[in-house]
Each structure stands twice: as structure tokens, then as C-alpha cells.
Scaffold this motif. Structure first.
Motif, PDB file in Angstrom:
ATOM      1  N   GLN A 140       0.815  -1.213   0.000  1.00 20.19           N
ATOM      2  CA  GLN A 140       0.000   0.000   0.000  1.00 20.19           C
ATOM      3  C   GLN A 140       0.845   1.258   0.000  1.00 20.19           C
ATOM      4  OE1 GLN A 140      -2.159   1.233   3.440  1.00 20.19           O
ATOM      5  NE2 GLN A 140      -4.066   1.286   2.322  1.00 20.19           N
ATOM      6  N   PRO A 141       0.389   2.316  -0.682  1.00 21.81           N
ATOM      7  CA  PRO A 141       1.104   3.596  -0.633  1.00 21.81           C
ATOM      8  C   PRO A 141       0.932   4.259   0.723  1.00 21.81           C
ATOM      9  CG  PRO A 141      -0.937   3.837  -1.855  1.00 21.81           C
ATOM     10  CD  PRO A 141      -0.783   2.365  -1.568  1.00 21.81           C
ATOM     11  N   GLU A 142       1.529   5.409   0.864  1.00 24.75           N
ATOM     12  CA  GLU A 142       1.529   6.100   2.163  1.00 24.75           C
ATOM     13  C   GLU A 142       0.207   6.823   2.384  1.00 24.75           C
ATOM     14  OE1 GLU A 142       4.548   8.896   4.788  1.00 24.75           O
ATOM     15  OE2 GLU A 142       4.781   8.729   2.627  1.00 24.75           O
ATOM     16  N   MET A 143      -0.728   6.103   3.006  1.00 27.82           N
ATOM     17  CA  MET A 143      -2.024   6.680   3.358  1.00 27.82           C
ATOM     18  C   MET A 143      -2.693   5.740   4.345  1.00 27.82           C
ATOM     19  SD  MET A 143      -4.097   5.873  -0.113  1.00 27.82           S
ATOM     20  CE  MET A 143      -4.177   4.214  -0.762  1.00 27.82           C
ATOM     21  N   ARG A 144      -3.811   6.140   4.874  1.00 31.80           N
ATOM     22  CA  ARG A 144      -4.502   5.313   5.856  1.00 31.80           C
ATOM     23  C   ARG A 144      -5.086   4.083   5.190  1.00 31.80           C
ATOM     24  NH1 ARG A 144      -8.451   8.613   9.654  1.00 31.80           N
ATOM     25  NH2 ARG A 144      -8.924   6.428  10.180  1.00 31.80           N
ATOM     26  N   LEU A 145      -4.881   2.929   5.835  1.00 30.23           N
ATOM     27  CA  LEU A 145      -5.327   1.663   5.264  1.00 30.23           C
ATOM     28  C   LEU A 145      -6.844   1.590   5.158  1.00 30.23           C
ATOM     29  CD1 LEU A 145      -4.457  -1.162   4.287  1.00 30.23           C
ATOM     30  CD2 LEU A 145      -4.701  -1.944   6.648  1.00 30.23           C
ATOM     31  N   ASP A 146      -7.564   2.184   6.118  1.00 31.60           N
ATOM     32  CA  ASP A 146      -9.021   2.039   6.135  1.00 31.60           C
ATOM     33  C   ASP A 146      -9.729   3.124   5.321  1.00 31.60           C
ATOM     34  OD1 ASP A 146      -9.731   3.576   9.379  1.00 31.60           O
ATOM     35  OD2 ASP A 146      -8.218   4.006   7.853  1.00 31.60           O
ATOM     36  N   ARG A 147      -8.948   4.067   4.746  1.00 30.66           N
ATOM     37  CA  ARG A 147      -9.569   5.122   3.949  1.00 30.66           C
ATOM     38  C   ARG A 147      -8.741   5.377   2.694  1.00 30.66           C
ATOM     39  NH1 ARG A 147     -10.472  10.138   7.772  1.00 30.66           N
ATOM     40  NH2 ARG A 147     -11.087  11.025   5.771  1.00 30.66           N
ATOM     41  N   PRO A 148      -8.714   4.405   1.774  1.00 35.51           N
ATOM     42  CA  PRO A 148      -7.932   4.604   0.551  1.00 35.51           C
ATOM     43  C   PRO A 148      -8.505   5.730  -0.291  1.00 35.51           C
ATOM     44  CG  PRO A 148      -9.322   2.653   0.359  1.00 35.51           C
ATOM     45  CD  PRO A 148      -9.426   3.112   1.785  1.00 35.51           C
ATOM     46  N   VAL A 149      -7.635   6.450  -0.958  1.00 32.68           N
ATOM     47  CA  VAL A 149      -8.104   7.525  -1.824  1.00 32.68           C
ATOM     48  C   VAL A 149      -8.815   6.929  -3.021  1.00 32.68           C
ATOM     49  CG1 VAL A 149      -6.263   9.084  -1.097  1.00 32.68           C
ATOM     50  CG2 VAL A 149      -5.900   7.590  -3.066  1.00 32.68           C
ATOM     51  N   ARG A 150      -9.578   7.786  -3.733  1.00 31.35           N
ATOM     52  CA  ARG A 150     -10.445   7.297  -4.809  1.00 31.35           C
ATOM     53  C   ARG A 150      -9.638   6.617  -5.917  1.00 31.35           C
ATOM     54  NH1 ARG A 150     -14.718  11.510  -6.933  1.00 31.35           N
ATOM     55  NH2 ARG A 150     -15.288  11.248  -4.722  1.00 31.35           N
ATOM     56  N   ALA A 151      -8.516   7.207  -6.304  1.00 35.14           N
ATOM     57  CA  ALA A 151      -7.717   6.624  -7.387  1.00 35.14           C
ATOM     58  C   ALA A 151      -7.173   5.254  -6.982  1.00 35.14           C
ATOM     59  CB  ALA A 151      -6.574   7.559  -7.747  1.00 35.14           C
ATOM     60  N   TYR A 152      -6.704   5.154  -5.746  1.00 36.47           N
ATOM     61  CA  TYR A 152      -6.201   3.874  -5.246  1.00 36.47           C
ATOM     62  C   TYR A 152      -7.290   2.811  -5.292  1.00 36.47           C
ATOM     63  CZ  TYR A 152      -4.679   0.460  -1.715  1.00 36.47           C
ATOM     64  OH  TYR A 152      -4.366  -0.691  -1.046  1.00 36.47           O
ATOM     65  N   GLN A 153      -8.478   3.148  -4.842  1.00 33.80           N
ATOM     66  CA  GLN A 153      -9.581   2.196  -4.819  1.00 33.80           C
ATOM     67  C   GLN A 153      -9.982   1.772  -6.233  1.00 33.80           C
ATOM     68  OE1 GLN A 153     -10.865   0.891  -1.991  1.00 33.80           O
ATOM     69  NE2 GLN A 153     -11.977  -0.515  -3.326  1.00 33.80           N
ATOM     70  N   ARG A 154      -9.894   2.698  -7.165  1.00 35.60           N
ATOM     71  CA  ARG A 154     -10.258   2.386  -8.556  1.00 35.60           C
ATOM     72  C   ARG A 154      -9.351   1.304  -9.140  1.00 35.60           C
ATOM     73  NH1 ARG A 154      -8.809   5.267 -13.423  1.00 35.60           N
ATOM     74  NH2 ARG A 154      -7.800   6.834 -12.124  1.00 35.60           N
ATOM     75  N   TRP A 155      -8.057   1.441  -8.894  1.00 30.97           N
ATOM     76  CA  TRP A 155      -7.127   0.420  -9.408  1.00 30.97           C
ATOM     77  C   TRP A 155      -7.227  -0.856  -8.600  1.00 30.97           C
ATOM     78  CZ3 TRP A 155      -6.027   1.590 -13.987  1.00 30.97           C
ATOM     79  CH2 TRP A 155      -5.732   2.892 -14.381  1.00 30.97           C
ATOM     80  N   LEU A 156      -7.498  -0.716  -7.307  1.00 32.47           N
ATOM     81  CA  LEU A 156      -7.585  -1.882  -6.435  1.00 32.47           C
ATOM     82  C   LEU A 156      -8.661  -2.858  -6.902  1.00 32.47           C
ATOM     83  CD1 LEU A 156      -6.244  -2.856  -3.755  1.00 32.47           C
ATOM     84  CD2 LEU A 156      -8.185  -1.850  -2.558  1.00 32.47           C
ATOM     85  N   THR A 157      -9.790  -2.315  -7.342  1.00 37.90           N
ATOM     86  CA  THR A 157     -10.894  -3.183  -7.762  1.00 37.90           C
ATOM     87  C   THR A 157     -10.616  -3.891  -9.085  1.00 37.90           C
ATOM     88  OG1 THR A 157     -11.979  -1.296  -8.841  1.00 37.90           O
ATOM     89  CG2 THR A 157     -12.593  -1.777  -6.556  1.00 37.90           C
ATOM     90  N   ARG A 158      -9.655  -3.403  -9.849  1.00 37.66           N
ATOM     91  CA  ARG A 158      -9.351  -4.016 -11.139  1.00 37.66           C
ATOM     92  C   ARG A 158      -8.340  -5.150 -11.038  1.00 37.66           C
ATOM     93  NH1 ARG A 158      -8.900   1.104 -15.383  1.00 37.66           N
ATOM     94  NH2 ARG A 158     -10.802   2.162 -14.697  1.00 37.66           N
ATOM     95  N   ILE A 159      -7.583  -5.193  -9.947  1.00 33.79           N
ATOM     96  CA  ILE A 159      -6.487  -6.158  -9.849  1.00 33.79           C
ATOM     97  C   ILE A 159      -6.954  -7.604  -9.976  1.00 33.79           C
ATOM     98  CG2 ILE A 159      -4.719  -7.091  -8.294  1.00 33.79           C
ATOM     99  CD1 ILE A 159      -4.241  -4.263  -7.298  1.00 33.79           C
ATOM    100  N   PRO A 160      -8.010  -8.057  -9.258  1.00 29.21           N
ATOM    101  CA  PRO A 160      -8.384  -9.476  -9.366  1.00 29.21           C
ATOM    102  C   PRO A 160      -8.698  -9.911 -10.795  1.00 29.21           C
ATOM    103  CG  PRO A 160      -9.482  -8.445  -7.496  1.00 29.21           C
ATOM    104  CD  PRO A 160      -8.839  -7.345  -8.269  1.00 29.21           C
ATOM    105  N   TRP A 161      -9.405  -9.077 -11.532  1.00 26.17           N
ATOM    106  CA  TRP A 161      -9.762  -9.451 -12.902  1.00 26.17           C
ATOM    107  C   TRP A 161      -8.520  -9.515 -13.786  1.00 26.17           C
ATOM    108  CZ3 TRP A 161      -9.325  -7.193 -17.731  1.00 26.17           C
ATOM    109  CH2 TRP A 161     -10.036  -7.817 -18.755  1.00 26.17           C
ATOM    110  N   VAL A 162      -7.616  -8.532 -13.663  1.00 24.90           N
ATOM    111  CA  VAL A 162      -6.403  -8.519 -14.490  1.00 24.90           C
ATOM    112  C   VAL A 162      -5.513  -9.702 -14.128  1.00 24.90           C
ATOM    113  CG1 VAL A 162      -4.312  -7.235 -15.069  1.00 24.90           C
ATOM    114  CG2 VAL A 162      -6.483  -6.024 -14.831  1.00 24.90           C
TER     115      VAL A 162
END
Length: 347
Positions: free
Chosen positions: A243-265
Motif C-alpha cells: 500500500q502507498p503512504e495513506m490510511r489503510l481504512d480510507r484509501p483515496v479514490r484513485a487507489y480504490q479504482r485500481w484496487l478493484t481491477r487487480i483481481p480481474w487482471v
């Protein structure tokens, strides 16, 4: 013995940090662990050994320490006095004078050893590249070249009785990494939740399948029984999100957008699924939060982040981060072991 390579085609994701801490934590689980540094940048070796030991290992004729002229100085080098690196082991092949020679691993601690890397390993790239195509026709010299890393690791693991080998490799799809990954039973992928890591996955999956197919179909049938050669299984073990330098329980919007794509890719590119399988099996092994505040302390103390003590500067709330770090890496190590045990058994 099971070998696991830590690899992502995209650099800067914390691969070596993960390899370093996972090796120490797996050793805490009672395993005999061998870490093999096949990255020409040799960051894992530099993380484990101190500067004096690196000077002894990489610059044996250096006038800086002049260890041959001063016997008292040599006493400083407890792990590298007679140590050789992987680059030393393949030098006979590179120079055309013989086959790869075994090297005895350097002991890091009880139950943990290192096959040291060396920046000179990069000179082996062209030799390995030429040997790949020659191996299709059964050229035994080419086969010995391509299997050199496998045999060095196999001999080193046998020498210390290692049950698990972690292979650290660089972030590219070159000939050195191909030979290193061929030696791996499984591949663990550290990654960040960003565009570049996803692009790395898109390159990684097809390339590993191509290497596996060509090795098993075009080279493996020509290998004589006198040469120990890998199966080139390279089974996808899963991925770890750094994870990048931010709070684990409150990921920023861009981080969350890529996070949801990882399993499919990961499922389509690395596993080769046309559709995501409905088997409830997650290939995300863990998400590790950022411990950047602990890294300088760990570097100065020459120990893993989860071993930091008050005397190392881990004061107040920092000690809570140390405890959390230990718990996360302990859970990760258990997950890796569980998945490794599901792989075909190795001897």
C-alpha cells in the motif's frame, strides 16, 4: 524443497523489502529458509549484509580495508570471509572455462541463509540470451548455462537443508530473470494498486506461459539425466498489495479504482482465465500497509522492521507500528506457507 520467486515486471513496488522481511518471518515459523539474490542490483544482499561485509564480498582486493595486511581487520567479517557470490559461481560459464561451481550460502541467522548477489551478474545477460535459442536444439553447453541458477540454488539448499527458497529477481523480462524464474516452483507477485502494476501483470502472465511452454516442449526433452534441470512450473501463488503512504481504512479514490481491477487482471492475464472462476479462491494473499516511518530505523539497526526495539529508536506510538508490522508479516508468512503446501511436493 520449494522455491518461490518474488517478481513483478514493474519496479518500485517494495519487492526486495517484502523478500527480506518474509524470509525472516518464515524462519520464525520454524522453517529452514534460503534467500537467493538473483537481481543484479543486489539490493537484498545489501539489506542483509553491512557495508564492511559487502566490501569484503564485492571488493576483495580493496585497499580501503586491506584485510590481508591486517589480520585484526579480518575478524570484522564473520559472514563473508571466504564467501563467494552467484556471479562468482557462473563466472566459469561466462569465461568459457567450465560449468557453474557451487557456493556455500552465508548464514544470516539460525535457520536463515543467503546466496549473495553481485552487480557483476549483469554481465551474464548476453550469455543467457544466446543460450536460450541454442537450447531448443539440445546444445548441452547452452542447457548448462540456462540451468546454472537452478543448480546453484539446488546445491545451496541441499548444503544447508533448506525447506523453502525465496528468489529475489529484478523488475524486467530479460534473460537473467527468465533463467531465475525457470528455477521457481511458484511466483509471488508484490504490486501496487496503480496503472503501472496492472500493465506489469498484463506482460507477466503471457510471458511466463510462453517461457514455460517452450522450456517444457522444446528444451526439456533434450536434457540428459546428468544435468539437473527445473520443471519451470512457475505456478502463480498469488499477489501481495504493497500500500502507498495513506490510511489503510480510507484509501483515496484513485487507489480504490485500481484496487478493484487487480483481481480481474490477475485472473485473466496471469492465470489465463477467460472468465473469472467461481471457486471463491482469492489470489490476493495480503495487503501490507506502508511502514515508511520504520524503514530508516530498521536500516540503521540492520534488522527487520518488526524486530525494532526502544533502543533502536522505536519509541511511543512507533512501537505500536512495530507490533502491527509483526502481526501482518506473521499472517502473510502463514498464508504463503499454506499456499506453498498445496504445490506439488519437491525434493
Amino acid at each position: 524443497m520449494i522455491s518461490i520467486a518474488l517478481f513483478n515486471n514493474k519496479g518500485g513496488v517494495g519487492k526486495t523489502t517484502l523478500a527480506y522481511h518474509l524470509a525472516h518471518m518464515l524462519q520464525r515459523q520454524g522453517l529452514r529458509v534460503l534467500a537467493a539474490d538473483l537481481d543484479p542490483q543486489s539490493n537484498l544482499t545489501a539489506a542483509i549484509l553491512d557495508e564492511e561485509e559487502l566490501e569484503q564480498l564485492w571488493g576483495k582486493n580493496s585497499e580501503l580495508f586491506a584485510q590481508h595486511g591486517y589480520p585484526e581487520q579480518r575478524k570484522l567479517f564473520t559472514r563473508t570471509g571466504e564467501q563467494r557470490t552467484i556471479a562468482d559461481a557462473v563466472r566459469p560459464i561466462l569465461e568459457g572455462t567450465g560449468d557453474a561451481t557451487p557456493i556455500f550460502p552465508a548464514q544470516v541467522s539460525e535457520g536463515l541463509w543467503l546466496l549473495p548477489g553481485n552487480l557483476e551478474l549483469s554481465s551474464f545477460e548476453d550469455k543467457l540470451s544466446a543460450a536460450w535459442l541454442s537450447g531448443y536444439g539440445g546444445d548441452q553447453a547452452a542447457i548448462r548455462t540456462t540451468t546454472a541458477f537452478h543448480r546453484i540454488i539446488e546445491q545451496g539448499a541441499k548444503a544447508v537443508g533448506a525447506e523453502l527458497v525465496l528468489i529475489d529477481v529484478g523488475p524486467n523480462l530479460g534473460a537473467i530473470n527468465r533463467a531465475a524464474l525457470l528455477a521457481a516452483d511458484a511466483v509471488l507477485t508484490p504490486m501496487a494498486a496503480d496503472l503501472f502494476s496492472l500493465k506489469g501483470l498484463l506482460n507477466l502472465g503471457p510471458t511466463l506461459r510462453e517461457w514455460r511452454d517452450k522450456w517444457q516442449r522444446l528444451v526439456r526433452p533434450h536434457i540428459p539425466s546428468t544435468i539437473s534441470a527445473p520443471d519451470a512450473a512457475m505456478a502463480p501463488l498469488g499477489y501481495v498489495i504493497m500500500q502507498p503512504e495513506m490510511r489503510l481504512d480510507r484509501p483515496v479514490r484513485a487507489y480504490q479504482r485500481w484496487l478493484t481491477r487487480i483481481p480481474w487482471v490477475y485472473g485473466t492475464a496471469v492465470l489465463g482465465h477467460e472468465t473469472w472462476p467461481d471457486d471463491n479462491h482469492s489470489y490476493e494473499i495480503a495487503t501490507l500497509r506502508n511502514y515508511r516511518s520504520l524503514m530508516p530505523l530498521a536500516h540503521d539497526a540492520r534488522k527487520p522492521m518488526f524486530d525494532l526495539r526502544t533502543a533502536d529508536g522505536a519509541l511511543g506510538s512507533t512501537q505500536k507500528h512495530v507490533q502491527t508490522c509483526y502481526q501482518e508479516f506473521q499472517a502473510l508468512a502463514k498464508q504463503v506457507l499454506e499456499r506453498a503446501e498445496q504445490l506439488p511436493s519437491r525434493t
